[in-house]
Design a protein around this motif. Structure first.
Motif, PDB file in Angstrom:
ATOM      1  N   ALA A 124      28.346  -8.670  12.002  1.00  0.00           N
ATOM      2  CA  ALA A 124      26.967  -8.743  12.484  1.00  0.00           C
ATOM      3  C   ALA A 124      26.656 -10.042  13.204  1.00  0.00           C
ATOM      4  O   ALA A 124      25.787 -10.077  14.082  1.00  0.00           O
ATOM      5  CB  ALA A 124      26.003  -8.546  11.307  1.00  0.00           C
ATOM      6  N   ASP A 125      27.339 -11.130  12.864  1.00  0.00           N
ATOM      7  CA  ASP A 125      27.119 -12.421  13.515  1.00  0.00           C
ATOM      8  C   ASP A 125      28.443 -12.898  14.095  1.00  0.00           C
ATOM      9  O   ASP A 125      29.212 -13.607  13.438  1.00  0.00           O
ATOM     10  CB  ASP A 125      26.575 -13.432  12.511  1.00  0.00           C
ATOM     11  N   PRO A 126      28.764 -12.511  15.339  1.00  0.00           N
ATOM     12  CA  PRO A 126      30.076 -12.831  15.925  1.00  0.00           C
ATOM     13  C   PRO A 126      30.348 -14.325  16.057  1.00  0.00           C
ATOM     14  O   PRO A 126      31.513 -14.731  16.123  1.00  0.00           O
ATOM     15  CB  PRO A 126      30.011 -12.169  17.311  1.00  0.00           C
ATOM     16  N   SER A 127      29.307 -15.146  16.087  1.00  0.00           N
ATOM     17  CA  SER A 127      29.508 -16.582  16.288  1.00  0.00           C
ATOM     18  C   SER A 127      29.806 -17.329  14.985  1.00  0.00           C
ATOM     19  O   SER A 127      30.175 -18.500  15.013  1.00  0.00           O
ATOM     20  CB  SER A 127      28.267 -17.203  16.939  1.00  0.00           C
ATOM     21  N   ARG A 128      29.687 -16.641  13.868  1.00  0.00           N
ATOM     22  CA  ARG A 128      29.861 -17.310  12.580  1.00  0.00           C
ATOM     23  C   ARG A 128      31.342 -17.473  12.251  1.00  0.00           C
ATOM     24  O   ARG A 128      32.156 -16.581  12.500  1.00  0.00           O
ATOM     25  CB  ARG A 128      29.183 -16.504  11.472  1.00  0.00           C
ATOM     26  N   ALA A 129      31.693 -18.619  11.665  1.00  0.00           N
ATOM     27  CA  ALA A 129      33.081 -18.868  11.268  1.00  0.00           C
ATOM     28  C   ALA A 129      33.510 -17.842  10.228  1.00  0.00           C
ATOM     29  O   ALA A 129      32.750 -17.502   9.312  1.00  0.00           O
ATOM     30  CB  ALA A 129      33.228 -20.273  10.704  1.00  0.00           C
ATOM     31  N   VAL A 130      34.734 -17.355  10.353  1.00  0.00           N
ATOM     32  CA  VAL A 130      35.197 -16.292   9.466  1.00  0.00           C
ATOM     33  C   VAL A 130      35.167 -16.724   7.997  1.00  0.00           C
ATOM     34  O   VAL A 130      34.833 -15.928   7.113  1.00  0.00           O
ATOM     35  CB  VAL A 130      36.609 -15.812   9.879  1.00  0.00           C
ATOM     36  N   GLY A 131      35.484 -18.004   7.719  1.00  0.00           N
ATOM     37  CA  GLY A 131      35.449 -18.460   6.334  1.00  0.00           C
ATOM     38  C   GLY A 131      34.062 -18.393   5.738  1.00  0.00           C
ATOM     39  O   GLY A 131      33.880 -17.969   4.590  1.00  0.00           O
ATOM     40  N   GLU A 132      33.052 -18.788   6.512  1.00  0.00           N
ATOM     41  CA  GLU A 132      31.679 -18.740   6.022  1.00  0.00           C
ATOM     42  C   GLU A 132      31.207 -17.301   5.871  1.00  0.00           C
ATOM     43  O   GLU A 132      30.476 -16.967   4.925  1.00  0.00           O
ATOM     44  CB  GLU A 132      30.766 -19.504   6.970  1.00  0.00           C
ATOM     45  N   ALA A 133      31.606 -16.440   6.796  1.00  0.00           N
ATOM     46  CA  ALA A 133      31.209 -15.037   6.716  1.00  0.00           C
ATOM     47  C   ALA A 133      31.804 -14.353   5.496  1.00  0.00           C
ATOM     48  O   ALA A 133      31.150 -13.530   4.844  1.00  0.00           O
ATOM     49  CB  ALA A 133      31.630 -14.303   7.993  1.00  0.00           C
ATOM     50  N   LEU A 134      33.053 -14.685   5.166  1.00  0.00           N
ATOM     51  CA  LEU A 134      33.683 -14.099   3.983  1.00  0.00           C
ATOM     52  C   LEU A 134      33.037 -14.583   2.687  1.00  0.00           C
ATOM     53  O   LEU A 134      32.960 -13.838   1.703  1.00  0.00           O
ATOM     54  CB  LEU A 134      35.175 -14.430   3.963  1.00  0.00           C
ATOM     55  N   LEU A 135      32.565 -15.816   2.684  1.00  0.00           N
ATOM     56  CA  LEU A 135      31.937 -16.372   1.479  1.00  0.00           C
ATOM     57  C   LEU A 135      30.515 -15.870   1.271  1.00  0.00           C
ATOM     58  O   LEU A 135      29.997 -15.951   0.155  1.00  0.00           O
ATOM     59  CB  LEU A 135      31.915 -17.902   1.551  1.00  0.00           C
ATOM     60  N   ASP A 136      29.888 -15.379   2.303  1.00  0.00           N
ATOM     61  CA  ASP A 136      28.496 -14.942   2.206  1.00  0.00           C
ATOM     62  C   ASP A 136      28.437 -13.657   1.388  1.00  0.00           C
ATOM     63  O   ASP A 136      28.868 -12.591   1.840  1.00  0.00           O
ATOM     64  CB  ASP A 136      27.926 -14.721   3.606  1.00  0.00           C
ATOM     65  N   GLN A 137      27.895 -13.758   0.185  1.00  0.00           N
ATOM     66  CA  GLN A 137      27.874 -12.613  -0.718  1.00  0.00           C
ATOM     67  C   GLN A 137      26.967 -11.490  -0.227  1.00  0.00           C
ATOM     68  O   GLN A 137      27.035 -10.369  -0.740  1.00  0.00           O
ATOM     69  CB  GLN A 137      27.441 -13.069  -2.114  1.00  0.00           C
ATOM     70  N   ARG A 138      26.134 -11.768   0.768  1.00  0.00           N
ATOM     71  CA  ARG A 138      25.313 -10.709   1.362  1.00  0.00           C
ATOM     72  C   ARG A 138      26.154  -9.797   2.245  1.00  0.00           C
ATOM     73  O   ARG A 138      25.770  -8.649   2.498  1.00  0.00           O
ATOM     74  CB  ARG A 138      24.165 -11.319   2.170  1.00  0.00           C
TER      75      ARG A 138
END
Length: 282
Positions: free
Chosen positions: A144-158
């Protein structure tokens, strides 16, 4: 903070010890719920949801707890000496005729109606170890947020629930990308493969109890590829593994990666590449 498999294990221990038994002792040592008394009520089940624990009782009540960095639940037999910290760190005691569960240093502890559980876990994405794991929904959340770092996206419990810092670093290594690479720059097949790998690894480790491994058969004998191995040789190419913090400046999470095997941007700054020292994360 614990990974999803660790929370799943805690829930299993609590469920096996308490479910189906009436409480002979109920003590919450937090001001808001200090007068609550569920003695005599039967424990129905203990269910993990991502990194949250839901202990349900007859009468439509649920005890919600979250371990975060320091919390733990310990289970003791009748007459067994409690251990897990000094008495002043005990936040909850749930006792039956044969077992006692003691919660130490629990930063989140609240009693609520079972019907209101969504107020504390409804924001979570699909649970990697839940019966309702939905890879398609998790993938849509991740992208949903292509600009977000993959590590942060994986950690986001949402986005999806259950990945902590260990799996974040290991998944990026297995995908051969750095945790700082924007999600939108991942090769087309990688996001779905990341989720399949995450599901496989958590399922494989949920019954290992403190013997988590993402690198079975590693010639180096390590149970993990990169996490906690700063300065040691990469098991794939021999390059020294690096360590740095990742986050938005308010909530930095330690990250390990191989600068040779993993492609993409990295973060390097004075004092961020310090070998094995690290702090627990979500």
């Amino acid at each position: 903070m614990p990974e999803g498999d660790t929370v799943w294990q805690s829930a299993k221990r609590l469920h096996d010890a308490l479910a189906g038994q009436p409480l002979t002792r109920f003590d919450l040592r937090v001001p808001r719920f200090a007068t609550a008394d569920l003695t005599g009520r039967t424990v129905l089940d203990v269910t993990p949801r991502g990194k949250h624990l839901l202990t349900r009782f007859e009468g439509g009540l649920t005890l919600h707890s979250h371990l975060r960095m320091e919390g733990s639940w310990r289970v003791f037999g009748a007459g067994e000496r409690w251990h897990g910290g000094p008495a002043h760190q005990i936040r909850a005691i749930l006792g039956t005729g044969s077992r006692t569960a003691v919660g130490y240093r629990l930063p989140v502890l609240e009693l609520l109606r079972t019907a209101d559980e969504d107020s504390v876990v409804g924001h979570l994405g699909p649970d990697l170890l839940g019966p309702d794991w939905d890879a398609d929904t998790a993938l849509a959340n991740l992208l949903a947020d292509p600009s977000r770092a993959v590590g942060e996206a994986l950690l986001d419990q949402r986005n999806l629930a259950g990945i902590g810092n260990v799996y974040k670093s290991e998944l990026a290594f297995l995908a051969r990308v750095t945790p700082w690479l924007p999600v939108g720059e991942l090769p087309d097949d990688v996001p779905a493969r990341l989720l399949r790998t995450a599901h496989r690894l958590l399922e494989a480790n949920k019954n290992t109890f403190d013997r988590r491994t993402t690198a079975p058969g590693s010639p180096a004998g390590a149970r993990l590829h990169v996490y906690g191995r700063g300065g040691l040789p990469c098991p794939r190419c021999g390059t020294a593994i690096r360590r740095a913090e990742q986050g938005d400046g308010r909530d930095e999470r330690v990250t390990y990666w191989c600068p040779a095997c993993q492609s993409g941007p990295t973060r390097t700054a004075p004092g961020t590449d310090r070998g094995n020292g690290h702090r627990p994360t979500d």
